[in-house]
Design an enzyme around this catalytic site. Structure first.
Site, PDB file in Angstrom:
ATOM      1  CE  LYS A   9      15.992  -0.971   4.405  1.00  0.00           C
ATOM      2  NZ  LYS A   9      14.592  -0.909   3.836  1.00  0.00           N
ATOM      3  CE  LYS A  14      14.176   8.722   2.198  1.00  0.00           C
ATOM      4  NZ  LYS A  14      13.788   7.408   2.333  1.00  0.00           N
ATOM      5  CE  LYS A  40       8.585   6.321  -3.310  1.00  0.00           C
ATOM      6  NZ  LYS A  40      10.216   6.574  -3.014  1.00  0.00           N
ATOM      7  CG  ASP A 127      22.628   4.348   0.651  1.00  0.00           C
ATOM      8  OD1 ASP A 127      23.272   5.218   1.117  1.00  0.00           O
ATOM      9  OD2 ASP A 127      22.368   3.200   1.031  1.00  0.00           O
TER      10      ASP A 127
HETATM   11  N1  LIG Z   1       5.768   6.532  12.837  1.00  0.00           N
HETATM   12  C1  LIG Z   1       5.186   5.888  11.956  1.00  0.00           C
HETATM   13  N2  LIG Z   1       4.371   5.116  12.437  1.00  0.00           N
HETATM   14  C2  LIG Z   1       3.645   4.562  11.626  1.00  0.00           C
HETATM   15  N3  LIG Z   1       3.816   4.361  10.168  1.00  0.00           N
HETATM   16  C3  LIG Z   1       4.783   5.258   9.641  1.00  0.00           C
HETATM   17  C4  LIG Z   1       5.575   5.911  10.665  1.00  0.00           C
HETATM   18  N4  LIG Z   1       6.271   6.526   9.954  1.00  0.00           N
HETATM   19  C5  LIG Z   1       6.127   6.360   8.560  1.00  0.00           C
HETATM   20  N5  LIG Z   1       5.378   5.473   8.347  1.00  0.00           N
HETATM   21  C6  LIG Z   1       4.739   4.506   7.383  1.00  0.00           C
HETATM   22  O1  LIG Z   1       5.594   4.281   6.298  1.00  0.00           O
HETATM   23  C7  LIG Z   1       5.350   4.501   5.184  1.00  0.00           C
HETATM   24  C8  LIG Z   1       6.647   5.035   4.435  1.00  0.00           C
HETATM   25  O2  LIG Z   1       7.006   6.334   5.054  1.00  0.00           O
HETATM   26  P1  LIG Z   1       7.507   7.488   4.017  1.00  0.00           P
HETATM   27  O3  LIG Z   1       6.772   7.482   2.857  1.00  0.00           O
HETATM   28  O4  LIG Z   1       7.532   8.704   4.866  1.00  0.00           O
HETATM   29  O5  LIG Z   1       9.035   6.713   3.975  1.00  0.00           O
HETATM   30  P2  LIG Z   1      10.097   7.334   3.119  1.00  0.00           P
HETATM   31  O6  LIG Z   1      11.372   7.034   3.692  1.00  0.00           O
HETATM   32  O7  LIG Z   1       9.869   8.639   2.522  1.00  0.00           O
HETATM   33  O8  LIG Z   1      10.071   6.353   1.712  1.00  0.00           O
HETATM   34  P3  LIG Z   1      10.617   6.708   0.293  1.00  0.00           P
HETATM   35  O9  LIG Z   1      12.199   6.243   0.646  1.00  0.00           O
HETATM   36  O10 LIG Z   1       9.923   5.592  -0.482  1.00  0.00           O
HETATM   37  O11 LIG Z   1      10.387   7.923  -0.154  1.00  0.00           O
HETATM   38  C9  LIG Z   1       4.265   5.293   5.303  1.00  0.00           C
HETATM   39  O12 LIG Z   1       3.303   4.868   4.426  1.00  0.00           O
HETATM   40  C10 LIG Z   1       3.701   5.728   6.490  1.00  0.00           C
HETATM   41  O13 LIG Z   1       2.509   5.462   6.485  1.00  0.00           O
HETATM   42 MG   LIG Z   2       9.646   9.594   0.470  1.00  0.00          MG
END
Ligand SMILES: Nc1ncnc2c1ncn2[C@@H]1O[C@H](COP(=O)(O)OP(=O)(O)OP(=O)(O)O)[C@@H](O)[C@H]1O
Ligand SMILES: [Mg+2]
Lengths: 248, 389
Positions: A9, A14, A40, A127
């Protein structure tokens, strides 16, 4: 060459997990390539120390057919090869088609044969929203899919949708669903909730990452946790996860 | 605006290339399109369509199918047609809409094969590439699948690669080429892809030499050389002298197993411009040089240029504007090209020698096609050379 796609999600973590896996595995001596598949284009930010690399689609737009590999793949932390597929301006164009075009370009330029990574990570947006976002799990791309989830309802709902999509593609020889990565949000009974999802999806939890402030602290330094705080508990967690991913 | 076509129609595209290759085989070919690509192929790119019955289907893709990515519906239709047709294989081809929405034709093919047990081939044809890409892909895919490694070698056995109606029309050209080699003591095992069947493709790996008669055959030639060690000769047999030269070279390659691309000697950028298919244009040039001493001939490749076949002054034609620029450059006094290009000369002092090409002018001239082997082509060459016959 092992090719792994990371789904989950939006905002679930990720990119953070993928970048830490890339960093950890590069430290273990693997040649790693990470491809951000998200308009992004922030997947490799920490590996590139905050430098925004031009995306494959940016370069195609700028240079037309003449794009070279050097213009789309960049070396980041500890030699990790970084690429971002890129995408259109929000609100216009077609992001899914963008992923396809970017992948075709990497293929056409022989990225995998020339750079010869041992490991390729595809960090894929949210997704499986349309044909384009299934591209990373098509035949010839990733062989394995891991899904990042927390115990939150929406994250698990997204995860089970993704599993269903992957299963639907099974007849086509696409990538296999290889398990869940639990990125904790500290909600009640989180492990049990996600274990139940693992059972329902005939998968397994291959690793648990706690919620920890060091992620934000590393982010502020434009680094991965593995690079910024190599001796921290969190870095150990990411390295353990890396080992498990390699075992699957 | 430079890509605007004022004088020329769009050239045949990749899905037509695949279809035309599979025309003689007992398969079922399905284009995933809104009916227009299929109509385009059967009405404009296939001289054999009229008076023949062939299972070429179109999926009649509609807006809602594209929006919903309704591959299931397509797969269902193909399977139900397959149940009544009992084809030896199925081919599913992409077109512009599936390309844009990212339909995975290979994945779909795998799914159909899983459900029907009939070998199914997916082609990611887009409609945005020239026919020769489709021809090349179809030949390689079928050779890969059906052409098994055979311990048996067939001395004097040859294959002909790159024979299609889009380059050779459906007059006697294909038969003439086969007869040329049969008449010279060779056995033509498989002529990819006119007048061959799946058994021929299976046996094609026994050949001693491949003869590549159009640029679209080069990919298969390279594949068969790498996979089965079969060397090739790249040249289109033309006229009398030119045809004999190809036969001689094939004999030579039987001896020393070294692949050869036929090039004329001492060629230079010159006053004759040939616009067309690269291999055929090259072979015309070779004959002009060898038999008539005309060495200044430039080849303009209409459908992409294969560097391995080109002289360094040859031209990869970008668009119609590029052709007009060449015509007005004042460099050329003779132009050999499809008759449709004649109007582009306007009142310039350039002699025009018509060489119809199906992939350019479709049905306009396909029944007035040149016979490539023999006196008629020889007379055409003499005409270009300005020698009265
Ligand atoms: N284990 C964790 N502990 C604390 N904060 C976390 C952790 N994992 C991720 N985050 C925070 O959550 C936020 C989102 O993480 P991330 O960008 O990796 O998500 P994503 O799934 O790649 O998002 P997107 O779908 O927008 O690409 C980040 O700003 C990060 O700081
Ligand atoms: Mg991401």
């Amino acid at each position: 060459m092992k090719k792994i796609a990371i789904y989950g999600k939006g905002g679930i973590g990720k990119s953070t997990i993928t970048a830490n896996l890339s960093a950890a595995l590069s430290k273990k001596g693997y040649k790693v390539m990470q491809i951000g598949c998200d308009p992004k284009s922030d997947s490799t930010k920490a590996l590139m120390h905050g430098v925004k690399i031009p995306t494959v689609l940016d370069q195609i737009k700028k240079n037309g057919k003449k794009v070279t590999l050097k213009e789309i793949v960049f070396e980041g932390y500890n030699g990790v090869l970084c690429a971002e597929a890129g995408g259109p301006t929000p609100g216009i164009g077609c992001a899914g088609r963008g992923i396809i075009t970017a992948f075709e370009k990497l293929e056409e330029l022989g990225a995998y044969e020339i750079l010869k990574p041992d490991l390729v990570f595809y960090d894929v947006l949210g997704d499986v929203v349309c044909g384009g976002f299934a591209m990373p799990i098509r035949n010839g791309y990733a062989d394995q899919v891991f899904i990042v989830t927390s115990g939150e309802m929406m994250a698990m709902y997204a995860a089970s949708n993704i599993v269903a999509a992957i299963e639907g593609f099974g007849k086509r020889g696409y990538a296999k669903y290889c398990g869940l990565i639990l990125n904790s949000r500290d909600i009640e009974n989180e492990y049990e909730l996600v274990s139940k999802l693992a059972r329902e999806t005939k998968g397994q939890i291959i690793g648990v990452i706690p919620r920890n402030i060091s992620v934000q602290n590393a982010e502020r330094l434009n680094q991965t946790v593995v690079e910024a705080f190599p001796d921290s508990e969190m870095a150990i967690c990411y390295r353990d996860l890396a080992d498990k991913v390699m075992e699957v | 605006m430079s890509q605007l076509c004022v004088y020329l129609p769009p050239f045949s595209s990749d899905y037509s290339g695949v279809c035309t290759c599979l025309f003689d085989l007992n398969g079922m070919v399905v284009i995933h399109d809104a009916s227009c690509c299929c109509a385009n192929y059967v009405s404009y790119d296939e001289p054999r369509w009229f008076g023949n019955k062939r299972p070429i289907y179109c999926s009649a893709l509609r807006e809602i199918d594209a929006i919903l990515g309704d591959d299931e519906k397509f797969i269902r239709k193909v399977i139900s047609a397959c149940d009544s047709m009992k084809p030896e294989f199925i081919a599913v081809l992409g077109s512009p809409v599936p390309t844009i929405i990212g339909s995975d034709m290979n994945g779909i093919a795998q799914e159909i094969e899983g459900k029907t047990g009939v070998p199914t081939f997916g082609f990611s044809t887009t409609g945005f590439r020239y026919y020769n890409r489709g021809v090349a892909e179809a030949m390689v895919k079928f050779a890969k699948y059906y052409g098994g490694k055979s311990s048996q070698q067939n001395p004097g056995g040859v294959n002909i690669l790159g024979l299609t109606v889009l380059d050779f029309s459906d007059n006697s050209n294909a038969a003439d080429i086969r007869n040329l080699f049969e008449g010279n003591g060779f056995e033509v095992i498989c002529s990819f892809m006119m007048g061959c069947n799946l058994m021929d493709i299976q046996r094609s790996t026994q050949a001693e030499v491949n003869i590549v008669v159009s640029q679209s055959g080069m990919a298969l030639a390279a594949f068969m050389e790498k996979e089965w060690g079969i060397p090739y000769v790249a040249a289109t047999p033309l006229g009398n002298e030119g045809s004999e030269a190809v036969v001689r070279t094939v004999r030579q390659v039987c001896e020393d197993h070294k692949s050869r691309v036929l090039h004329g000697e001492g060629l230079h950028d010159g006053e004759v411009l040939i616009l067309g298919e690269q291999m055929i244009a090259n072979s015309l040039r070779n004959s002009l040089a060898q038999s008539y001493g005309i060495k200044g001939v430039t080849v303009g490749c209409l459908f992409g240029m294969d560097k391995a076949l080109a002289q360094d002054f040859d031209i990869d034609i970008r668009d119609e504007r590029h052709i007009r620029d060449l015509i007005t450059s004042g460099k050329y006094s003779k132009l050999v090209a499809d008759p449709l290009m004649k109007v582009m000369l306007k009142d310039r002092d350039i002699s025009f020698f018509p060489l119809p090409h199906v992939a350019v002018s479709s049905k306009l001239y396909w029944h007035r096609y040149k016979t490539f082997i023999g006196d008629k082509m020889e007379a055409f060459l003499a005409q270009i050379a300005g020698i009265p016959m």
